[in-house]
Design a protein around this motif. Structure first.
Motif, PDB file in Angstrom:
ATOM      1  N   GLY A  51     -27.283  16.375  15.425  1.00  0.00           N
ATOM      2  CA  GLY A  51     -26.222  17.994  15.039  1.00  0.00           C
ATOM      3  C   GLY A  51     -25.127  17.937  15.033  1.00  0.00           C
ATOM      4  N   GLY A  52     -24.584  17.084  15.096  1.00  0.00           N
ATOM      5  CA  GLY A  52     -22.749  17.440  14.545  1.00  0.00           C
ATOM      6  C   GLY A  52     -22.715  17.379  13.295  1.00  0.00           C
ATOM      7  N   PRO A  53     -21.132  17.881  12.458  1.00  0.00           N
ATOM      8  CA  PRO A  53     -21.173  17.854  11.351  1.00  0.00           C
ATOM      9  C   PRO A  53     -20.661  16.180  10.773  1.00  0.00           C
ATOM     10  N   ASP A  54     -21.319  15.662   9.762  1.00  0.00           N
ATOM     11  CA  ASP A  54     -21.177  14.423   8.986  1.00  0.00           C
ATOM     12  C   ASP A  54     -19.450  14.032   9.575  1.00  0.00           C
ATOM     13  N   ARG A  55     -18.528  13.200   9.183  1.00  0.00           N
ATOM     14  CA  ARG A  55     -16.919  12.835   9.531  1.00  0.00           C
ATOM     15  C   ARG A  55     -17.197  11.533   8.540  1.00  0.00           C
ATOM     16  N   LEU A  56     -15.875  11.306   7.690  1.00  0.00           N
ATOM     17  CA  LEU A  56     -15.774  10.220   7.346  1.00  0.00           C
ATOM     18  C   LEU A  56     -14.282   9.976   7.143  1.00  0.00           C
ATOM     19  N   ARG A  57     -14.465   8.518   7.578  1.00  0.00           N
ATOM     20  CA  ARG A  57     -12.424   7.964   6.794  1.00  0.00           C
ATOM     21  C   ARG A  57     -12.926   6.575   6.425  1.00  0.00           C
ATOM     22  N   LEU A  58     -12.485   6.921   5.522  1.00  0.00           N
ATOM     23  CA  LEU A  58     -12.457   5.345   3.959  1.00  0.00           C
ATOM     24  C   LEU A  58     -11.505   4.587   3.905  1.00  0.00           C
ATOM     25  N   ILE A  59     -10.387   3.134   4.093  1.00  0.00           N
ATOM     26  CA  ILE A  59      -9.433   2.876   3.858  1.00  0.00           C
ATOM     27  C   ILE A  59     -10.065   2.086   2.958  1.00  0.00           C
ATOM     28  N   TYR A  60      -8.390   1.900   1.831  1.00  0.00           N
ATOM     29  CA  TYR A  60      -8.639   0.958   1.387  1.00  0.00           C
ATOM     30  C   TYR A  60      -7.006   0.247   0.857  1.00  0.00           C
ATOM     31  N   ASN A  61      -7.322  -1.065   1.843  1.00  0.00           N
ATOM     32  CA  ASN A  61      -5.740  -0.961   1.566  1.00  0.00           C
ATOM     33  C   ASN A  61      -5.734  -2.485   0.614  1.00  0.00           C
ATOM     34  N   ALA A  62      -5.256  -2.393  -0.227  1.00  0.00           N
ATOM     35  CA  ALA A  62      -4.976  -2.628  -0.954  1.00  0.00           C
ATOM     36  C   ALA A  62      -3.529  -3.854  -0.909  1.00  0.00           C
ATOM     37  N   VAL A  63      -3.637  -4.817   0.010  1.00  0.00           N
ATOM     38  CA  VAL A  63      -2.501  -5.897   0.550  1.00  0.00           C
ATOM     39  C   VAL A  63      -1.628  -4.682   1.454  1.00  0.00           C
ATOM     40  N   TRP A  64      -1.677  -5.204   3.249  1.00  0.00           N
ATOM     41  CA  TRP A  64      -1.134  -4.445   3.685  1.00  0.00           C
ATOM     42  C   TRP A  64       0.679  -4.848   3.008  1.00  0.00           C
ATOM     43  N   GLY A  65       1.679  -3.302   3.892  1.00  0.00           N
ATOM     44  CA  GLY A  65       2.975  -3.033   3.223  1.00  0.00           C
ATOM     45  C   GLY A  65       2.760  -3.472   1.396  1.00  0.00           C
ATOM     46  N   GLN A  67       0.395  -1.691  -0.802  1.00  0.00           N
ATOM     47  CA  GLN A  67      -0.715  -0.368  -0.960  1.00  0.00           C
ATOM     48  C   GLN A  67      -1.500   0.461   0.325  1.00  0.00           C
ATOM     49  N   LEU A  68      -1.365   1.567   1.062  1.00  0.00           N
ATOM     50  CA  LEU A  68      -2.426   1.806   1.414  1.00  0.00           C
ATOM     51  C   LEU A  68      -3.097   3.260   1.512  1.00  0.00           C
ATOM     52  N   ARG A  69      -4.835   3.343   0.997  1.00  0.00           N
ATOM     53  CA  ARG A  69      -5.113   4.346   0.934  1.00  0.00           C
ATOM     54  C   ARG A  69      -6.487   5.257   1.609  1.00  0.00           C
ATOM     55  N   ARG A 179     -11.076  11.430  -7.694  1.00  0.00           N
ATOM     56  CA  ARG A 179     -11.109  13.081  -7.600  1.00  0.00           C
ATOM     57  C   ARG A 179      -9.665  12.708  -7.053  1.00  0.00           C
ATOM     58  N   ASP A 180      -9.068  11.102  -7.432  1.00  0.00           N
ATOM     59  CA  ASP A 180      -7.523  10.980  -6.431  1.00  0.00           C
ATOM     60  C   ASP A 180      -6.419  11.788  -7.967  1.00  0.00           C
ATOM     61  N   PRO A 181      -5.716  12.683  -6.816  1.00  0.00           N
ATOM     62  CA  PRO A 181      -4.658  12.665  -7.896  1.00  0.00           C
ATOM     63  C   PRO A 181      -3.646  11.544  -8.399  1.00  0.00           C
ATOM     64  N   GLY A 182      -3.976  10.994  -7.864  1.00  0.00           N
ATOM     65  CA  GLY A 182      -2.885  10.042  -8.031  1.00  0.00           C
ATOM     66  C   GLY A 182      -3.781   8.607  -8.397  1.00  0.00           C
ATOM     67  N   ARG A 183      -4.318   9.030  -8.403  1.00  0.00           N
ATOM     68  CA  ARG A 183      -5.848   7.815  -9.187  1.00  0.00           C
ATOM     69  C   ARG A 183      -4.910   6.572 -10.333  1.00  0.00           C
ATOM     70  N   VAL A 186      -3.748   3.326  -8.699  1.00  0.00           N
ATOM     71  CA  VAL A 186      -4.535   3.032  -7.578  1.00  0.00           C
ATOM     72  C   VAL A 186      -4.138   1.686  -8.027  1.00  0.00           C
ATOM     73  N   ALA A 187      -3.592   0.148  -7.323  1.00  0.00           N
ATOM     74  CA  ALA A 187      -3.517  -0.662  -6.474  1.00  0.00           C
ATOM     75  C   ALA A 187      -4.505  -1.326  -7.198  1.00  0.00           C
ATOM     76  N   GLN A 188      -5.070  -2.488  -8.645  1.00  0.00           N
ATOM     77  CA  GLN A 188      -6.015  -2.487  -9.206  1.00  0.00           C
ATOM     78  C   GLN A 188      -5.914  -4.440  -7.410  1.00  0.00           C
ATOM     79  N   PRO A 189      -7.754  -4.965  -7.631  1.00  0.00           N
ATOM     80  CA  PRO A 189      -7.787  -6.005  -6.701  1.00  0.00           C
ATOM     81  C   PRO A 189      -7.399  -7.267  -7.662  1.00  0.00           C
ATOM     82  N   ARG A 190      -6.242  -7.590  -6.948  1.00  0.00           N
ATOM     83  CA  ARG A 190      -5.639  -9.306  -8.320  1.00  0.00           C
ATOM     84  C   ARG A 190      -5.859 -10.685  -7.097  1.00  0.00           C
ATOM     85  N   GLU A 191      -5.489 -12.072  -7.951  1.00  0.00           N
ATOM     86  CA  GLU A 191      -5.419 -13.041  -7.152  1.00  0.00           C
ATOM     87  C   GLU A 191      -3.395 -13.214  -6.965  1.00  0.00           C
ATOM     88  N   ARG A 192      -3.833 -12.959  -5.928  1.00  0.00           N
ATOM     89  CA  ARG A 192      -2.198 -13.110  -5.659  1.00  0.00           C
ATOM     90  C   ARG A 192      -1.824 -14.418  -5.927  1.00  0.00           C
TER      91      ARG A 192
END
Length: 221
Positions: A51-65, A67-69, A179-183, A186-192
């Motif tokens: 009966g409570g509201p939905d709450r959502l937390r999405l984390i994009y880890n683009a290599v810690w240190g 970029q983190l969104r 919807r992200d003003p800083g789109r 965004v760091a795209q996945p790549r081979e390191r």
């Protein structure tokens, strides 16, 4: 006896300090102490009820240190809160705020009802509300998405790691980025490639890497 009681109290306080209860995770001090609890959605779990509201937390880890969104919203306010952590910019350092280079930048975007439903449908299609990806390891030096959600009164934590079919098939990242003003940043996945500084730090235990693992009922250490 008094020493033992004092030690027990100190341990209890230290453990309590690691639990996330709404502190500013954009502050690097709280991020260091409370990241495991925040990423695992401990606060969402505590408040999740039928009966409570939905709450959502999405984390994009683009290599810690590097970029983190962090994207958060609920089913009532429809305010998409976006926090972005970069590698740190020492040019932002001031005597008034020694932590400024590592603080998260924050923006808010209004979600329409259609936006909210589209995100819920995309998350559902990606398996965010179903059985978690038990055993999935999420190394801090990799690219991945982590979701902690309370949806229709049910709490779930799961993730998607790059490269994998599930990561590639997920539609919700594109919806959030749109919807992200800083789109554009965004760091795209790549081979390191080979990192000589990291190769030197790892044997000395100075790489500061960590691992999150998806369990049946949340993150496991």
């Amino acid at each position: 006896m008094k020493i033992g009681a004092g030690l027990a109290l100190a341990v209890a306080l230290a453990l309590g300090a690691c639990a996330y209860h709404g502190d500013d995770i954009g502050n690097p001090f709280y991020r260091k102490l409370q990241w495991f609890s925040f990423a695992g959605g401990d606060d969402l779990r505590e408040s999740c009820a039928a009966g409570g509201p939905d709450r959502l937390r999405l984390i994009y880890n683009a290599v810690w240190g590097e970029q983190l969104r962090i994207y958060e919203w609920d089913g009532t306010a429809r305010d998409l809160r976006i926090r972005v952590v970069g590698p740190g910019n020492l040019a932002q350092l001031t005597s008034d705020d020694l932590l400024a280079p590592w603080r998260a930048g924050e923006t808010h975007v209004t979600l329409s009802e259609a936006d909210h439903h589209a995100l819920i449908e995309a998350l559902d299609a990606a398996g965010a509300f179903g059985p978690p990806a038990v055993g999935l390891d999420l190394p801090s030096r990799d690219y991945y998405w982590l979701a902690a959600t309370c949806h229709q009164g049910r709490f779930t934590v799961t993730g998607w790691r790059y490269p994998s079919p599930s990561f590639a098939a997920a539609r919700f990242p594109a919806l959030l980025f749109a919807r992200d003003p800083g789109r554009d940043g965004v760091a795209q996945p790549r081979e390191r490639g080979f990192d000589p500084f990291r190769a030197d730090a790892e044997p000395r235990g100075a790489a500061n890497d960590f691992l999150l693992t998806i369990g049946r009922n949340g993150l496991v250490k």
